[in-house]
Design a protein around this motif. Structure first.
Motif, PDB file in Angstrom:
ATOM      1  N   THR A  21       4.294  -0.395   3.885  1.00 24.94           N
ATOM      2  CA  THR A  21       3.538   0.755   3.376  1.00 24.94           C
ATOM      3  C   THR A  21       4.527   1.844   2.995  1.00 24.94           C
ATOM      4  OG1 THR A  21       1.621   0.284   4.783  1.00 24.94           O
ATOM      5  CG2 THR A  21       1.809   2.510   3.882  1.00 24.94           C
ATOM      6  N   ALA A  22       4.479   2.264   1.737  1.00 23.63           N
ATOM      7  CA  ALA A  22       5.370   3.321   1.243  1.00 23.63           C
ATOM      8  C   ALA A  22       4.729   4.679   1.513  1.00 23.63           C
ATOM      9  CB  ALA A  22       5.620   3.139  -0.249  1.00 23.63           C
ATOM     10  N   THR A  23       5.377   5.498   2.319  1.00 21.36           N
ATOM     11  CA  THR A  23       4.849   6.819   2.665  1.00 21.36           C
ATOM     12  C   THR A  23       5.596   7.883   1.880  1.00 21.36           C
ATOM     13  OG1 THR A  23       4.231   6.056   4.871  1.00 21.36           O
ATOM     14  CG2 THR A  23       4.386   8.428   4.538  1.00 21.36           C
ATOM     15  N   LYS A  50      -8.696  11.680  -9.617  1.00 19.56           N
ATOM     16  CA  LYS A  50      -8.788  11.059 -10.944  1.00 19.56           C
ATOM     17  C   LYS A  50      -8.305   9.618 -10.918  1.00 19.56           C
ATOM     18  CE  LYS A  50      -7.192  13.232 -14.496  1.00 19.56           C
ATOM     19  NZ  LYS A  50      -6.306  14.094 -15.344  1.00 19.56           N
ATOM     20  N   TYR A  51      -7.356   9.341 -10.035  1.00 24.61           N
ATOM     21  CA  TYR A  51      -6.759   8.000  -9.990  1.00 24.61           C
ATOM     22  C   TYR A  51      -7.153   7.234  -8.721  1.00 24.61           C
ATOM     23  CZ  TYR A  51      -4.207  10.124 -13.770  1.00 24.61           C
ATOM     24  OH  TYR A  51      -3.914  10.773 -14.958  1.00 24.61           O
ATOM     25  N   GLU A  52      -8.194   7.727  -8.059  1.00 20.03           N
ATOM     26  CA  GLU A  52      -8.734   7.087  -6.858  1.00 20.03           C
ATOM     27  C   GLU A  52      -7.651   6.897  -5.784  1.00 20.03           C
ATOM     28  OE1 GLU A  52     -10.473   3.542  -8.525  1.00 20.03           O
ATOM     29  OE2 GLU A  52     -12.371   4.555  -8.870  1.00 20.03           O
ATOM     30  N   VAL A  53      -6.811   7.922  -5.636  1.00 18.11           N
ATOM     31  CA  VAL A  53      -5.724   7.896  -4.668  1.00 18.11           C
ATOM     32  C   VAL A  53      -6.143   8.645  -3.400  1.00 18.11           C
ATOM     33  CG1 VAL A  53      -3.397   8.770  -4.179  1.00 18.11           C
ATOM     34  CG2 VAL A  53      -3.888   7.651  -6.376  1.00 18.11           C
ATOM     35  N   LYS A  54      -6.080   7.955  -2.278  1.00 14.88           N
ATOM     36  CA  LYS A  54      -6.296   8.610  -0.990  1.00 14.88           C
ATOM     37  C   LYS A  54      -5.077   9.462  -0.645  1.00 14.88           C
ATOM     38  CE  LYS A  54      -9.226   5.335   1.568  1.00 14.88           C
ATOM     39  NZ  LYS A  54      -9.259   4.457   2.783  1.00 14.88           N
ATOM     40  N   LEU A  55      -5.276  10.522   0.137  1.00 17.51           N
ATOM     41  CA  LEU A  55      -4.139  11.345   0.545  1.00 17.51           C
ATOM     42  C   LEU A  55      -4.403  11.978   1.901  1.00 17.51           C
ATOM     43  CD1 LEU A  55      -5.073  14.550  -0.029  1.00 17.51           C
ATOM     44  CD2 LEU A  55      -4.809  13.774  -2.373  1.00 17.51           C
ATOM     45  N   THR A  56      -3.314  12.311   2.580  1.00 13.16           N
ATOM     46  CA  THR A  56      -3.379  13.015   3.856  1.00 13.16           C
ATOM     47  C   THR A  56      -2.643  14.338   3.710  1.00 13.16           C
ATOM     48  OG1 THR A  56      -3.434  10.942   5.125  1.00 13.16           O
ATOM     49  CG2 THR A  56      -2.785  12.946   6.311  1.00 13.16           C
ATOM     50  N   GLY A  87      -2.764   0.513  -4.475  1.00 12.77           N
ATOM     51  CA  GLY A  87      -3.761   0.831  -3.466  1.00 12.77           C
ATOM     52  C   GLY A  87      -3.211   1.853  -2.489  1.00 12.77           C
ATOM     53  N   THR A  88      -4.077   2.652  -1.905  1.00  6.67           N
ATOM     54  CA  THR A  88      -3.629   3.741  -1.028  1.00  6.67           C
ATOM     55  C   THR A  88      -4.398   3.755   0.287  1.00  6.67           C
ATOM     56  OG1 THR A  88      -5.150   5.255  -2.176  1.00  6.67           O
ATOM     57  CG2 THR A  88      -2.848   5.239  -2.904  1.00  6.67           C
ATOM     58  N   MET A 143       0.836  -1.195   0.000  1.00  9.26           N
ATOM     59  CA  MET A 143       0.000   0.000   0.000  1.00  9.26           C
ATOM     60  C   MET A 143       0.878   1.255   0.000  1.00  9.26           C
ATOM     61  SD  MET A 143      -3.059  -1.252  -0.009  1.00  9.26           S
ATOM     62  CE  MET A 143      -4.232  -0.032   0.540  1.00  9.26           C
ATOM     63  N   VAL A 144       0.277   2.365  -0.423  1.00 14.24           N
ATOM     64  CA  VAL A 144       0.985   3.641  -0.472  1.00 14.24           C
ATOM     65  C   VAL A 144       0.214   4.682   0.334  1.00 14.24           C
ATOM     66  CG1 VAL A 144       1.858   5.500  -1.942  1.00 14.24           C
ATOM     67  CG2 VAL A 144       1.934   3.130  -2.747  1.00 14.24           C
TER      68      VAL A 144
END
Length: 256
Positions: A218-220, A38-44, A248-249, A1-2
């Motif tokens: 998990t790659a941060t 657009k790429y369904e990427v979650k972010l913080t 996946g994110t 996961m990323v």
């Protein structure tokens, strides 16, 4: 996961990249979020409390996005007279324990007032911390902090029950990318050591993501909206989001 993360400072911050963009960091965070969606990427995204004060309408919109998690990033990124004095007197802009506690509390309250959300994630500006930082953050209801840069750590680390640290284990952007004033002919050559074009940075981040995910970690990633914009108008950032999608994110609060 990323886990994709970014830091967002106030309009009045006036950082090294500010002269190279006509838009505020909060406005650029909106563009950043649109690309990730657009790429369904979650972010913080970690906001300063003052950014919420200065541009509350946009911050509120971003906090309501289903793929965006909001965290704290100090109240004013140490751009205040007291922090400057403390830096000279104590060697750290945090100064006293009481001052650090007030700053954390003001940030949490400021974000909650604008977004209606009680944050649980945090990153200190410039990763600056003291021996009291973890205890103070935990006492204020923060459960996850991301201040450490370490490419050797694949997972979150439990500092104590209910409170964990998520290291940035891929190459951070701001201190490594050639952009803004950090370019040949615009600053002293010795200030450009270890810096690289954003395309090379992205290749190294992708390589890190691939290696970490293949090992089950998990790659941060730390990619600032302002830095991504100044470097190339977020072109490579969009390519990075497209690449991340396959793994996946997760939000920072979800990293275990």
């Amino acid at each position: 996961m990323v886990c994709l993360t970014g830091d967002v400072h106030q309009r009045s911050y006036r950082g090294t990249d500010t002269p190279f963009s006509s838009q505020t960091e909060v406005a650029l965070a909106a563009k950043y979020c649109d690309i990730a969606r657009k790429y369904e990427v979650k972010l913080t995204l970690f906001f300063t409390g003052k950014a919420c004060q200065e541009e509350p309408d946009t911050v509120k919109i971003l906090s309501d996005l289903p793929h965006c998690e909001i965290g704290g990033h100090t109240f004013a990124a140490f751009r205040d007279p007291l922090s400057r004095i403390f830096k000279k007197v104590y060697g750290t802009p945090w100064g006293t324990t009481a001052h650090q506690l007030r700053d954390i509390q003001r940030t949490i309250a400021g974000i909650q007032q604008v977004t209606g959300q009680r944050i649980q994630t945090w990153r200190n500006h410039s990763y600056i911390r003291t021996a009291d930082t973890d205890h103070l953050l935990e006492s204020c209801g923060i459960h996850v902090v991301s201040d450490e840069v370490s490419d050797s750590k694949l997972f979150a680390e439990w500092v104590r029950p209910g409170y964990r640290s998520v290291p940035m284990n891929t190459l951070p952007d701001h201190e490594h990318i050639l952009h803004g004033k950090y370019q040949y002919g615009k600053t002293k050559p010795d200030r450009l050591i270890h810096r690289m074009p954003i395309t090379e940075w992205a290749d190294r981040v992708k390589s890190g993501i691939r290696s970490i995910c293949n090992q089950g970690g998990t790659a941060t990633v730390l990619a600032h909206p302002m830095c991504m914009e100044v470097a190339d108008g977020m072109v490579v950032f969009e390519e990075l989001c497209q690449y991340i999608q396959q793994y996946g994110t997760v939000w920072l609060s979800e990293v275990q």
